[in-house]
Design a protein around this motif. Structure first.
Motif, PDB file in Angstrom:
ATOM      1  N   ILE A   1      11.361   0.186   8.463  1.00 23.35           N
ATOM      2  CA  ILE A   1      10.992   1.475   7.871  1.00 23.35           C
ATOM      3  C   ILE A   1      10.165   1.211   6.621  1.00 23.35           C
ATOM      4  O   ILE A   1      10.587   0.465   5.735  1.00 23.35           O
ATOM      5  CB  ILE A   1      12.254   2.303   7.530  1.00 23.35           C
ATOM      6  N   VAL A   2       8.983   1.829   6.556  1.00 27.39           N
ATOM      7  CA  VAL A   2       8.092   1.644   5.408  1.00 27.39           C
ATOM      8  C   VAL A   2       7.811   2.960   4.682  1.00 27.39           C
ATOM      9  O   VAL A   2       7.111   2.970   3.677  1.00 27.39           O
ATOM     10  CB  VAL A   2       6.763   0.969   5.809  1.00 27.39           C
ATOM     11  N   GLY A   3       8.351   4.058   5.185  1.00 30.73           N
ATOM     12  CA  GLY A   3       8.132   5.340   4.532  1.00 30.73           C
ATOM     13  C   GLY A   3       9.096   6.402   5.014  1.00 30.73           C
ATOM     14  O   GLY A   3       9.608   6.337   6.129  1.00 30.73           O
ATOM     15  N   ASP A   4       9.351   7.351   4.145  1.00 30.72           N
ATOM     16  CA  ASP A   4      10.234   8.481   4.435  1.00 30.72           C
ATOM     17  C   ASP A   4       9.382   9.748   4.386  1.00 30.72           C
ATOM     18  O   ASP A   4       8.860  10.107   3.330  1.00 30.72           O
ATOM     19  CB  ASP A   4      11.348   8.532   3.392  1.00 30.72           C
ATOM     20  N   LEU A   5       9.225  10.398   5.538  1.00 35.55           N
ATOM     21  CA  LEU A   5       8.403  11.612   5.618  1.00 35.55           C
ATOM     22  C   LEU A   5       9.178  12.876   5.274  1.00 35.55           C
ATOM     23  O   LEU A   5       8.601  13.945   5.181  1.00 35.55           O
ATOM     24  CB  LEU A   5       7.800  11.742   7.023  1.00 35.55           C
TER      25      LEU A   5
ATOM     26  N   VAL B   1      14.730  17.624  11.391  1.00 35.45           N
ATOM     27  CA  VAL B   1      14.719  16.202  11.752  1.00 35.45           C
ATOM     28  C   VAL B   1      14.264  15.401  10.538  1.00 35.45           C
ATOM     29  O   VAL B   1      13.259  15.730   9.906  1.00 35.45           O
ATOM     30  CB  VAL B   1      13.763  15.915  12.934  1.00 35.45           C
ATOM     31  N   HIS B   2      15.000  14.346  10.195  1.00 33.12           N
ATOM     32  CA  HIS B   2      14.610  13.441   9.119  1.00 33.12           C
ATOM     33  C   HIS B   2      13.696  12.382   9.717  1.00 33.12           C
ATOM     34  O   HIS B   2      14.121  11.588  10.554  1.00 33.12           O
ATOM     35  CB  HIS B   2      15.847  12.801   8.496  1.00 33.12           C
ATOM     36  N   TRP B   3      12.424  12.396   9.300  1.00 29.45           N
ATOM     37  CA  TRP B   3      11.403  11.522   9.883  1.00 29.45           C
ATOM     38  C   TRP B   3      11.083  10.353   8.968  1.00 29.45           C
ATOM     39  O   TRP B   3      11.000  10.504   7.750  1.00 29.45           O
ATOM     40  CB  TRP B   3      10.122  12.306  10.158  1.00 29.45           C
ATOM     41  N   PHE B   4      10.832   9.197   9.588  1.00 27.47           N
ATOM     42  CA  PHE B   4      10.472   7.973   8.879  1.00 27.47           C
ATOM     43  C   PHE B   4       9.242   7.348   9.526  1.00 27.47           C
ATOM     44  O   PHE B   4       8.972   7.573  10.700  1.00 27.47           O
ATOM     45  CB  PHE B   4      11.622   6.950   8.956  1.00 27.47           C
ATOM     46  N   ILE B   5       8.513   6.564   8.733  1.00 25.66           N
ATOM     47  CA  ILE B   5       7.424   5.747   9.280  1.00 25.66           C
ATOM     48  C   ILE B   5       8.004   4.375   9.564  1.00 25.66           C
ATOM     49  O   ILE B   5       8.640   3.761   8.702  1.00 25.66           O
ATOM     50  CB  ILE B   5       6.243   5.631   8.303  1.00 25.66           C
ATOM     51  N   LEU B   6       7.805   3.898  10.805  1.00 30.24           N
ATOM     52  CA  LEU B   6       8.294   2.591  11.212  1.00 30.24           C
ATOM     53  C   LEU B   6       7.111   1.685  11.499  1.00 30.24           C
ATOM     54  O   LEU B   6       6.263   2.021  12.338  1.00 30.24           O
ATOM     55  CB  LEU B   6       9.158   2.718  12.480  1.00 30.24           C
ATOM     56  N   ARG B   7       7.019   0.567  10.772  1.00 31.47           N
ATOM     57  CA  ARG B   7       5.979  -0.433  11.041  1.00 31.47           C
ATOM     58  C   ARG B   7       6.493  -1.300  12.186  1.00 31.47           C
ATOM     59  O   ARG B   7       7.481  -2.015  12.036  1.00 31.47           O
ATOM     60  CB  ARG B   7       5.716  -1.269   9.784  1.00 31.47           C
ATOM     61  N   VAL B   8       5.842  -1.208  13.347  1.00 35.76           N
ATOM     62  CA  VAL B   8       6.281  -1.912  14.555  1.00 35.76           C
ATOM     63  C   VAL B   8       5.981  -3.405  14.427  1.00 35.76           C
ATOM     64  O   VAL B   8       4.864  -3.794  14.089  1.00 35.76           O
ATOM     65  CB  VAL B   8       5.586  -1.340  15.809  1.00 35.76           C
ATOM     66  N   ASP B   9       7.008  -4.221  14.705  1.00 32.37           N
ATOM     67  CA  ASP B   9       6.792  -5.661  14.750  1.00 32.37           C
ATOM     68  C   ASP B   9       7.229  -6.277  16.079  1.00 32.37           C
ATOM     69  O   ASP B   9       7.043  -7.466  16.303  1.00 32.37           O
ATOM     70  CB  ASP B   9       7.444  -6.387  13.576  1.00 32.37           C
TER      71      ASP B   9
ATOM     72  N   GLN C   1      -0.753   9.977   5.264  1.00 34.70           N
ATOM     73  CA  GLN C   1      -0.255   8.897   4.427  1.00 34.70           C
ATOM     74  C   GLN C   1      -0.860   7.566   4.840  1.00 34.70           C
ATOM     75  O   GLN C   1      -1.161   6.723   3.991  1.00 34.70           O
ATOM     76  CB  GLN C   1       1.274   8.846   4.482  1.00 34.70           C
ATOM     77  N   LEU C   2      -1.052   7.364   6.126  1.00 33.69           N
ATOM     78  CA  LEU C   2      -1.673   6.137   6.608  1.00 33.69           C
ATOM     79  C   LEU C   2      -3.106   6.040   6.110  1.00 33.69           C
ATOM     80  O   LEU C   2      -3.526   5.021   5.566  1.00 33.69           O
ATOM     81  CB  LEU C   2      -1.632   6.100   8.135  1.00 33.69           C
ATOM     82  N   ILE C   3      -3.837   7.116   6.260  1.00 35.98           N
ATOM     83  CA  ILE C   3      -5.245   7.128   5.865  1.00 35.98           C
ATOM     84  C   ILE C   3      -5.402   6.935   4.365  1.00 35.98           C
ATOM     85  O   ILE C   3      -6.272   6.230   3.889  1.00 35.98           O
ATOM     86  CB  ILE C   3      -5.917   8.439   6.333  1.00 35.98           C
ATOM     87  N   HIS C   4      -4.552   7.561   3.590  1.00 38.59           N
ATOM     88  CA  HIS C   4      -4.666   7.483   2.131  1.00 38.59           C
ATOM     89  C   HIS C   4      -3.972   6.265   1.535  1.00 38.59           C
ATOM     90  O   HIS C   4      -3.958   6.086   0.326  1.00 38.59           O
ATOM     91  CB  HIS C   4      -4.147   8.768   1.496  1.00 38.59           C
ATOM     92  N   GLY C   5      -3.381   5.423   2.373  1.00 37.68           N
ATOM     93  CA  GLY C   5      -2.816   4.174   1.895  1.00 37.68           C
ATOM     94  C   GLY C   5      -1.632   4.319   0.971  1.00 37.68           C
ATOM     95  O   GLY C   5      -1.435   3.504   0.074  1.00 37.68           O
ATOM     96  N   MET C   6      -0.813   5.366   1.189  1.00 39.56           N
ATOM     97  CA  MET C   6       0.341   5.548   0.316  1.00 39.56           C
ATOM     98  C   MET C   6       1.392   4.471   0.527  1.00 39.56           C
ATOM     99  O   MET C   6       2.203   4.214  -0.338  1.00 39.56           O
ATOM    100  CB  MET C   6       0.969   6.925   0.543  1.00 39.56           C
ATOM    101  N   PHE C   7       1.367   3.842   1.705  1.00 39.24           N
ATOM    102  CA  PHE C   7       2.324   2.780   2.008  1.00 39.24           C
ATOM    103  C   PHE C   7       1.542   1.511   2.302  1.00 39.24           C
ATOM    104  O   PHE C   7       0.451   1.552   2.854  1.00 39.24           O
ATOM    105  CB  PHE C   7       3.188   3.144   3.216  1.00 39.24           C
ATOM    106  N   ASN C   8       2.116   0.388   1.969  1.00 37.93           N
ATOM    107  CA  ASN C   8       1.513  -0.883   2.310  1.00 37.93           C
ATOM    108  C   ASN C   8       1.843  -1.163   3.767  1.00 37.93           C
ATOM    109  O   ASN C   8       2.929  -1.602   4.084  1.00 37.93           O
ATOM    110  CB  ASN C   8       2.058  -1.990   1.414  1.00 37.93           C
TER     111      ASN C   8
END
Length: 142
Positions: free
Chosen positions: A61-65, A71-79, A132-139
């Motif tokens: 998880i790299v972000g909390d939307l 629904v509690h949504w999160f950004i998941l960086r797939v590995d 958020q992806l486009i604006h680079g809010m998360f690494n």
């Protein structure tokens, strides 16, 4: 009495494509993985579990939307992308570019511009994640 808690992920691959799944009940609908939070489970753990079960991908998880439509949504960086996952016989998994995803969710549809491919309740989640992806809010570097 509190209602059922739900949590889900917007899975993002290292090349910044998004992972979507088809609805079990309406295969023409594209969704992000989500499901119920089990007793004793955190929202993050539930979101990651549901993403693995429904889409066959794992990551961190790299972000909390936040909360959208209960629904509690999160950004998941797939590995990790699995060749087999529990619901693969019930759902299709798609990997789409962020621009394609944004255009589909906003303008395109099955029968024309008024018929969005994604359910209306998930559009804000997609827009927020893509923004958020486009604006680079998360690494999001791999």
């Amino acid at each position: 009495m509190r209602g059922r808690s739900l949590a889900g992920c917007v899975p993002i691959l290292p090349d910044n494509r998004l992972c979507l799944i088809t609805s079990r009940h309406s295969p023409e609908d594209l969704l992000f993985p989500k499901g119920s939070v089990k007793h004793g489970e955190t929202d993050v753990d539930a979101a990651k579990r549901e993403t693995q079960e429904e889409a066959g991908v794992e990551g961190r998880i790299v972000g909390d939307l936040g909360l959208f439509e209960g629904v509690h949504w999160f950004i998941l960086r797939v590995d990790k992308i699995h060749d087999w996952w529990p619901e693969m016989q019930e759902r299709a998994r798609l990997f789409v570019g962020t621009l394609t995803c944004l255009v589909f969710f906003t303008f395109c549809g099955v029968d024309g511009p008024d018929e969005a491919l994604m359910r209306d309740d998930l559009k804000p989640v997609a827009h927020s994640a893509i923004s958020q992806l486009i604006h680079g809010m998360f690494n999001l570097a791999p």
